[in-house]
Design an enzyme around this catalytic site. Structure first.
Site, short mmCIF file in Angstrom:
data_model
loop_
_atom_site.label_atom_id
_atom_site.label_comp_id
_atom_site.label_asym_id
_atom_site.label_seq_id
_atom_site.Cartn_x
_atom_site.Cartn_y
_atom_site.Cartn_z
N HIS A 100 -7.21 -4.41 10.03
CA HIS A 100 -6.93 -4.30 8.60
C HIS A 100 -5.62 -5.01 8.24
O HIS A 100 -4.74 -5.20 9.09
CB HIS A 100 -6.92 -2.84 8.12
CG HIS A 100 -5.76 -1.99 8.54
ND1 HIS A 100 -5.89 -0.65 8.82
CD2 HIS A 100 -4.45 -2.26 8.70
CE1 HIS A 100 -4.72 -0.14 9.13
NE2 HIS A 100 -3.82 -1.10 9.06
N ASP A 116 0.82 -1.22 0.00
CA ASP A 116 0.00 0.00 0.00
C ASP A 116 0.85 1.26 0.00
O ASP A 116 2.05 1.22 0.19
CB ASP A 116 -0.97 -0.02 1.21
CG ASP A 116 -0.28 -0.39 2.53
OD1 ASP A 116 0.95 -0.30 2.60
OD2 ASP A 116 -0.98 -0.77 3.46
C1 GLP Z 1 -0.58 0.18 8.56
C2 GLP Z 1 -0.24 -0.31 7.13
C3 GLP Z 1 -0.12 -1.79 7.12
C4 GLP Z 1 0.63 -2.21 8.36
C5 GLP Z 1 -0.30 -2.07 9.53
C6 GLP Z 1 0.35 -2.27 10.89
O1 GLP Z 1 -1.59 1.12 8.57
N1 GLP Z 1 -1.14 0.07 6.13
O2 GLP Z 1 0.51 -2.20 5.93
O3 GLP Z 1 1.03 -3.55 8.24
O4 GLP Z 1 -0.99 -0.83 9.46
O5 GLP Z 1 1.20 -1.22 11.20
P1 GLP Z 1 2.24 -1.25 12.37
O6 GLP Z 1 3.21 -2.33 12.07
O7 GLP Z 1 2.88 0.11 12.38
O8 GLP Z 1 1.48 -1.53 13.63
#
Ligand code: GLP
Length: 258
Positions: free
Chosen positions: A153, A82
């Site tokens: 998500h 993304d």
């Molecule tokens: C974000 C990204 C994802 C990521 C997830 C977890 O918003 N869009 O690709 O894997 O949320 O993020 P984090 O590892 O900073 O907790």
């Protein structure tokens, strides 16, 4: 969910978990070297979970002999999940910049070998469509890394989301903008309102999926995922139960909160 995850790798600490996963990925990359030409692209993720993983991977890969490292660079092909819409490519908060900083620059990967959606496009829907088409012509994802959002998500597939959702322009939820506000001075309104994400459809077509979940802040959502009775649009990650090769990598803080 019954039968989910198909494989669980748990370690007492984040450091031990990341080290084990980096060792596993290094092995997968070695195997890919010998099959050059016939392997599918890597599917990469961004976020705080991935930072120590990429650091560990860079340490391991940098120790390869020069010939293997040159082969790795020459054959590198990855597609990220993304990208925010509306940040300049050089903005330190863009995922394009994140990938160069944490993986591309330290490993000296060739320009263009790490693909991401074009977050600078004036037409986000057209950019999503051309990214979907580029991934399709590259054969789809081989090994996919995934983090877990605090609202369930994966990529930026915000709830509600079903398994047929494909690469598209999405509006980010208030929860996600809050989750990611840290890099934007703590202000969720400063986080871009839209992003381009691979859909669950492209993610579920990957050959192998590694879902990585670390830290106490993910314990609640991980528990909801593991206790879900069946896949549900309100919890996008729950559709991973429909895939046959998902390995959950989790540390004790995420898996067994005290
Ligand atoms: C974000 C990204 C994802 C990521 C997830 C977890 O918003 N869009 O690709 O894997 O949320 O993020 P984090 O590892 O900073 O907790």
């Amino acid at each position: 969910m019954q039968g989910f995850p198909h494989r669980l790798e748990q370690r007492p600490t984040q450091a031990a978990l990341i080290d084990a996963l980096a060792a596993h990925l290094e092995q997968q990359l070695r195997e890919r070297l010998s099959q050059a030409g016939s392997v599918k692209p890597l599917g990469l993720a961004t976020g705080r979970t991935m930072e120590p993983l990429y650091a560990a991977l860079v340490r391991r890969l940098s120790a390869w002999n020069p010939e293997d490292l040159a082969g790795l660079r020459a054959g590198w092909c990855s597609f990220n999940l993304d990208e925010y819409l509306g940040l300049p490519a050089a903005d330190p908060r863009s995922y394009r910049r994140f990938m160069r900083t944490h993986l591309g620059d330290p490993l000296q990967l060739p320009d263009g070998s790490m693909r991401l959606p074009d977050g600078t496009a004036a037409d986000g829907e057209a950019a999503a469509e051309s990214y979907r088409a580029a991934l399709q012509s590259a054969g789809g994802i081989g090994v996919q890394l995934l983090g877990l959002g605090s609202n369930g998500h994966v990529g930026f597939n915000e709830p509600p989301c079903g398994p047929q959702s494909s690469c598209r322009l999405v509006t980010l939820s208030p929860a996600t903008r809050q989750q990611n506000a840290g890099l934007f001075g703590g202000d969720p309104v400063a986080v871009p309102a839209q992003a381009i994400t691979l859909g669950l459809r492209e993610i579920l077509m990957a050959e192998d999926i590694h879902l990585v979940v670390t830290g106490a802040s993910k314990a609640g959502i991980l528990r909801a995922l593991l206790e879900a009775e069946k896949p549900d649009e309100r919890l996008p990650a729950s559709w991973l139960a429909n895939h046959r090769q998902v390995c959950l990598w989790a540390d004790a803080e995420a898996l067994h909160p005290s």
